[in-house]
Design a protein around this motif. Sequence first.
Motif, PDB file in Angstrom:
ATOM      1  N   VAL A 146       0.839  -1.210   0.000  1.00 25.97           N
ATOM      2  CA  VAL A 146       0.000   0.000   0.000  1.00 25.97           C
ATOM      3  C   VAL A 146       0.872   1.258   0.000  1.00 25.97           C
ATOM      4  O   VAL A 146       0.623   2.215  -0.746  1.00 25.97           O
ATOM      5  CB  VAL A 146      -0.959  -0.004   1.207  1.00 25.97           C
ATOM      6  N   ALA A 147       1.905   1.257   0.840  1.00 27.27           N
ATOM      7  CA  ALA A 147       2.793   2.418   0.921  1.00 27.27           C
ATOM      8  C   ALA A 147       3.516   2.650  -0.402  1.00 27.27           C
ATOM      9  O   ALA A 147       3.632   3.791  -0.872  1.00 27.27           O
ATOM     10  CB  ALA A 147       3.797   2.229   2.054  1.00 27.27           C
ATOM     11  N   LEU A 148       4.003   1.577  -1.018  1.00 27.53           N
ATOM     12  CA  LEU A 148       4.711   1.722  -2.289  1.00 27.53           C
ATOM     13  C   LEU A 148       3.782   2.196  -3.401  1.00 27.53           C
ATOM     14  O   LEU A 148       4.162   3.039  -4.225  1.00 27.53           O
ATOM     15  CB  LEU A 148       5.358   0.394  -2.683  1.00 27.53           C
ATOM     16  N   LEU A 149       2.556   1.674  -3.432  1.00 23.56           N
ATOM     17  CA  LEU A 149       1.605   2.104  -4.462  1.00 23.56           C
ATOM     18  C   LEU A 149       1.254   3.589  -4.286  1.00 23.56           C
ATOM     19  O   LEU A 149       1.151   4.335  -5.275  1.00 23.56           O
ATOM     20  CB  LEU A 149       0.343   1.252  -4.410  1.00 23.56           C
ATOM     21  N   GLY A 150       1.062   4.010  -3.034  1.00 21.91           N
ATOM     22  CA  GLY A 150       0.799   5.431  -2.792  1.00 21.91           C
ATOM     23  C   GLY A 150       1.976   6.299  -3.208  1.00 21.91           C
ATOM     24  O   GLY A 150       1.804   7.360  -3.833  1.00 21.91           O
ATOM     25  N   TRP A 151       3.196   5.852  -2.879  1.00 18.52           N
ATOM     26  CA  TRP A 151       4.408   6.581  -3.238  1.00 18.52           C
ATOM     27  C   TRP A 151       4.591   6.622  -4.761  1.00 18.52           C
ATOM     28  O   TRP A 151       4.928   7.679  -5.323  1.00 18.52           O
ATOM     29  CB  TRP A 151       5.591   5.919  -2.556  1.00 18.52           C
ATOM     30  N   LYS A 152       4.349   5.504  -5.440  1.00 17.71           N
ATOM     31  CA  LYS A 152       4.490   5.473  -6.887  1.00 17.71           C
ATOM     32  C   LYS A 152       3.486   6.404  -7.561  1.00 17.71           C
ATOM     33  O   LYS A 152       3.800   7.063  -8.561  1.00 17.71           O
ATOM     34  CB  LYS A 152       4.293   4.047  -7.420  1.00 17.71           C
ATOM     35  N   THR A 153       2.272   6.442  -7.026  1.00 16.81           N
ATOM     36  CA  THR A 153       1.263   7.338  -7.583  1.00 16.81           C
ATOM     37  C   THR A 153       1.683   8.793  -7.435  1.00 16.81           C
ATOM     38  O   THR A 153       1.566   9.594  -8.378  1.00 16.81           O
ATOM     39  CB  THR A 153      -0.093   7.114  -6.882  1.00 16.81           C
ATOM     40  N   LEU A 154       2.194   9.144  -6.258  1.00 17.03           N
ATOM     41  CA  LEU A 154       2.660  10.514  -6.027  1.00 17.03           C
ATOM     42  C   LEU A 154       3.825  10.861  -6.947  1.00 17.03           C
ATOM     43  O   LEU A 154       3.851  11.939  -7.561  1.00 17.03           O
ATOM     44  CB  LEU A 154       3.073  10.664  -4.561  1.00 17.03           C
ATOM     45  N   VAL A 155       4.794   9.960  -7.040  1.00 19.29           N
ATOM     46  CA  VAL A 155       5.965  10.203  -7.894  1.00 19.29           C
ATOM     47  C   VAL A 155       5.544  10.360  -9.346  1.00 19.29           C
ATOM     48  O   VAL A 155       6.052  11.237 -10.064  1.00 19.29           O
ATOM     49  CB  VAL A 155       6.979   9.054  -7.742  1.00 19.29           C
ATOM     50  N   SER A 156       4.613   9.509  -9.813  1.00 20.32           N
ATOM     51  CA  SER A 156       4.167   9.584 -11.196  1.00 20.32           C
ATOM     52  C   SER A 156       3.528  10.934 -11.495  1.00 20.32           C
ATOM     53  O   SER A 156       3.826  11.567 -12.524  1.00 20.32           O
ATOM     54  CB  SER A 156       3.170   8.454 -11.481  1.00 20.32           C
ATOM     55  N   ARG A 157       2.673  11.403 -10.602  1.00 18.32           N
ATOM     56  CA  ARG A 157       1.997  12.683 -10.824  1.00 18.32           C
ATOM     57  C   ARG A 157       2.988  13.847 -10.756  1.00 18.32           C
ATOM     58  O   ARG A 157       2.922  14.781 -11.570  1.00 18.32           O
ATOM     59  CB  ARG A 157       0.880  12.861  -9.799  1.00 18.32           C
ATOM     60  N   LEU A 158       3.909  13.810  -9.795  1.00 17.17           N
ATOM     61  CA  LEU A 158       4.886  14.881  -9.672  1.00 17.17           C
ATOM     62  C   LEU A 158       5.847  14.908 -10.867  1.00 17.17           C
ATOM     63  O   LEU A 158       6.201  15.992 -11.355  1.00 17.17           O
ATOM     64  CB  LEU A 158       5.676  14.731  -8.362  1.00 17.17           C
ATOM     65  N   THR A 159       6.243  13.714 -11.319  1.00 18.04           N
ATOM     66  CA  THR A 159       7.143  13.649 -12.479  1.00 18.04           C
ATOM     67  C   THR A 159       6.465  14.177 -13.729  1.00 18.04           C
ATOM     68  O   THR A 159       7.055  14.942 -14.505  1.00 18.04           O
ATOM     69  CB  THR A 159       7.612  12.207 -12.708  1.00 18.04           C
ATOM     70  N   LEU A 160       5.206  13.794 -13.927  1.00 17.50           N
ATOM     71  CA  LEU A 160       4.467  14.281 -15.091  1.00 17.50           C
ATOM     72  C   LEU A 160       4.313  15.799 -15.036  1.00 17.50           C
ATOM     73  O   LEU A 160       4.498  16.497 -16.042  1.00 17.50           O
ATOM     74  CB  LEU A 160       3.093  13.611 -15.151  1.00 17.50           C
ATOM     75  N   TYR A 161       4.002  16.318 -13.845  1.00 19.66           N
ATOM     76  CA  TYR A 161       3.881  17.776 -13.693  1.00 19.66           C
ATOM     77  C   TYR A 161       5.214  18.462 -13.971  1.00 19.66           C
ATOM     78  O   TYR A 161       5.269  19.501 -14.646  1.00 19.66           O
ATOM     79  CB  TYR A 161       3.411  18.109 -12.279  1.00 19.66           C
ATOM     80  N   ALA A 162       6.297  17.879 -13.459  1.00 23.46           N
ATOM     81  CA  ALA A 162       7.623  18.472 -13.661  1.00 23.46           C
ATOM     82  C   ALA A 162       7.996  18.488 -15.138  1.00 23.46           C
ATOM     83  O   ALA A 162       8.542  19.473 -15.648  1.00 23.46           O
ATOM     84  CB  ALA A 162       8.669  17.702 -12.862  1.00 23.46           C
ATOM     85  N   LEU A 163       7.676  17.408 -15.843  1.00 25.02           N
ATOM     86  CA  LEU A 163       7.993  17.350 -17.263  1.00 25.02           C
ATOM     87  C   LEU A 163       7.173  18.357 -18.056  1.00 25.02           C
ATOM     88  O   LEU A 163       7.691  19.059 -18.928  1.00 25.02           O
ATOM     89  CB  LEU A 163       7.739  15.936 -17.794  1.00 25.02           C
ATOM     90  N   GLN A 164       5.885  18.441 -17.760  1.00 25.95           N
ATOM     91  CA  GLN A 164       5.014  19.333 -18.516  1.00 25.95           C
ATOM     92  C   GLN A 164       5.284  20.805 -18.220  1.00 25.95           C
ATOM     93  O   GLN A 164       5.095  21.663 -19.087  1.00 25.95           O
ATOM     94  CB  GLN A 164       3.548  18.997 -18.224  1.00 25.95           C
ATOM     95  N   SER A 165       5.725  21.110 -17.007  1.00 29.16           N
ATOM     96  CA  SER A 165       5.984  22.499 -16.629  1.00 29.16           C
ATOM     97  C   SER A 165       7.418  22.928 -16.926  1.00 29.16           C
ATOM     98  O   SER A 165       7.780  24.073 -16.661  1.00 29.16           O
ATOM     99  CB  SER A 165       5.689  22.693 -15.132  1.00 29.16           C
ATOM    100  N   GLY A 166       8.231  22.014 -17.465  1.00 29.42           N
ATOM    101  CA  GLY A 166       9.605  22.356 -17.791  1.00 29.42           C
ATOM    102  C   GLY A 166      10.508  22.485 -16.592  1.00 29.42           C
ATOM    103  O   GLY A 166      11.474  23.251 -16.615  1.00 29.42           O
ATOM    104  N   ALA A 167      10.205  21.758 -15.519  1.00 32.03           N
ATOM    105  CA  ALA A 167      11.026  21.854 -14.312  1.00 32.03           C
ATOM    106  C   ALA A 167      12.411  21.262 -14.515  1.00 32.03           C
ATOM    107  O   ALA A 167      13.357  21.655 -13.842  1.00 32.03           O
ATOM    108  CB  ALA A 167      10.324  21.149 -13.149  1.00 32.03           C
ATOM    109  N   PHE A 168      12.522  20.321 -15.449  1.00 32.33           N
ATOM    110  CA  PHE A 168      13.842  19.782 -15.748  1.00 32.33           C
ATOM    111  C   PHE A 168      14.629  20.793 -16.580  1.00 32.33           C
ATOM    112  O   PHE A 168      14.060  21.679 -17.196  1.00 32.33           O
ATOM    113  CB  PHE A 168      13.732  18.452 -16.494  1.00 32.33           C
ATOM    114  N   ALA A 169      15.936  20.630 -16.600  1.00 33.13           N
ATOM    115  CA  ALA A 169      16.820  21.612 -17.233  1.00 33.13           C
ATOM    116  C   ALA A 169      16.577  21.713 -18.738  1.00 33.13           C
ATOM    117  O   ALA A 169      16.101  20.777 -19.381  1.00 33.13           O
ATOM    118  CB  ALA A 169      18.270  21.230 -16.972  1.00 33.13           C
TER     119      ALA A 169
END
Length: 493
Positions: A146-169
């Motif tokens: 349960v903890a890993l699934l919750g963490w993976k969901t959070l990471v997936s959403r944050l990574t997608l947001y970071a990619l779409q908003s240009g947070a990476f260099a």
Amino acid sequence: MTITTSNKLPHPDHAATVRTPSPKARLNWLRPALIERLLPVVDGLISILCGIACVLFYDLFPNTGPFSIDTYASASLLIGVNFCLLMMLQDGYRVKNLVELSQQIKMTIATWTAVFAALLAIAFAMKVSGEFSRGVTLSMFSLGLVALLGWKTLVSRLTLYALQSGAFANGRVVVISESDMHRSSDAMLELRRHGYRVNRTLEINAHDLTSPLMMSAIAPRLNELIGYCRHNRIDQILLLMRWDRQNAIDGLLDILKILPIPVYLVPDANVSRFLSYPLVNAGSTWTAELRRAPLSWSERAVKRVVDILGALVALVVFAPVMVIAAILIKLGSPGPVFFRQTRNGFTGRDFRIFKFRTMRVLEDGPKIVQATRNDPRVTWIGAWLRKTSIDELPQLFNVLKGEMSLVGPRPHATAHNSEYEQIIANYAFRHHVKPGITGLAQVNGYRGETNTLELMQMRVEYDLSYIDNWSITLDIAILFKTLLVGFHQPSAY
């Protein structure tokens, strides 16, 4: 079969580097490599913390302890390390895979379950399972998942947001494009999805790109674009045109050298088609692997470990069923309990397959007739064994011998093999991996009699798809689906 390209294009994930200037582009602290290195550490910490939390929780209740925190913390560490290693082997921490939430969830469930099952089997075999509480162990599995699934969901959403908003260099780009290519390019869609923000586009028509006077024709617009780049902190310039426009590309690079900005050549449609395949280094160049060879030694090693552990667990679990089946076969009709037949295995080598005998005949050789509905050769107990797939269980011994795998293309009788190799294209590629007790074709309904050529062709297509897309996650998913559908096979008779 491979395609070799120049070593001047070493990183084709999104764009191939043509020239990199000496000044560095703007640096952001958030880097894909950093994310990919930190995530396994966090997954391991989650495993350890969940194990310790379960022990502390059970210690609160009377008559349930005390439990050794050190023992469970060590077990949690072992579980976490194996989980992270298997996830890395499946590229589960690559940024491009992190945004695929459904894939992450399936991979996490399958890998976490497989690690627990394997370690429990080892503990049982080493007779140390008694040192662990069933309640704590089950809680560790459930809470950790349960903890890993919750963490993976959070990471997936944050990574997608970071990619779409240009947070990476290096997110601000301008594009110099052949007319309309930037609107239809799959590569450009991927770049935008991964955080590249296109600030301005310069379009050049096909006539100008082939003209020796191209630079004169586009000079005013190109000078204006250069001025824009200087005053707007542009990080990169992307060239999007057919790769055979060599003169146009060289001319643009010659003019753009006055800017301290990296220039990238985006794959055109023809090149992108090949860059979707796995990339393999070959000396100082890279190649696109259009058809994979048999699994690498590391993949075979992982698959072999899963096969041995899975076969041992299955033999323990199904031992009572196999004993009862053997007794019923002996009582039901004269003849041996086991049926052995020559099949073709890895690289086409012959081996003798084990099955429970379900017929009154023991066919083997150059002519074998497939079982059909209401086949008079099938015994009364054999019909039930075939319907429930219990007749396949003795093949676990073939797995332990290394002749078969738990998952792979089903091995056909030698007589059928020789026939189908002549009439079905790519049939021989099924032998690139060990044959399996179950496979992708079987869990998708292509099991039992293949009374038409089309049915066999579909089975072969599934087998080839399995070989081209093999992963340990796919094996585990097929095994779980086999358990769900194995006792209801309308086409098995």
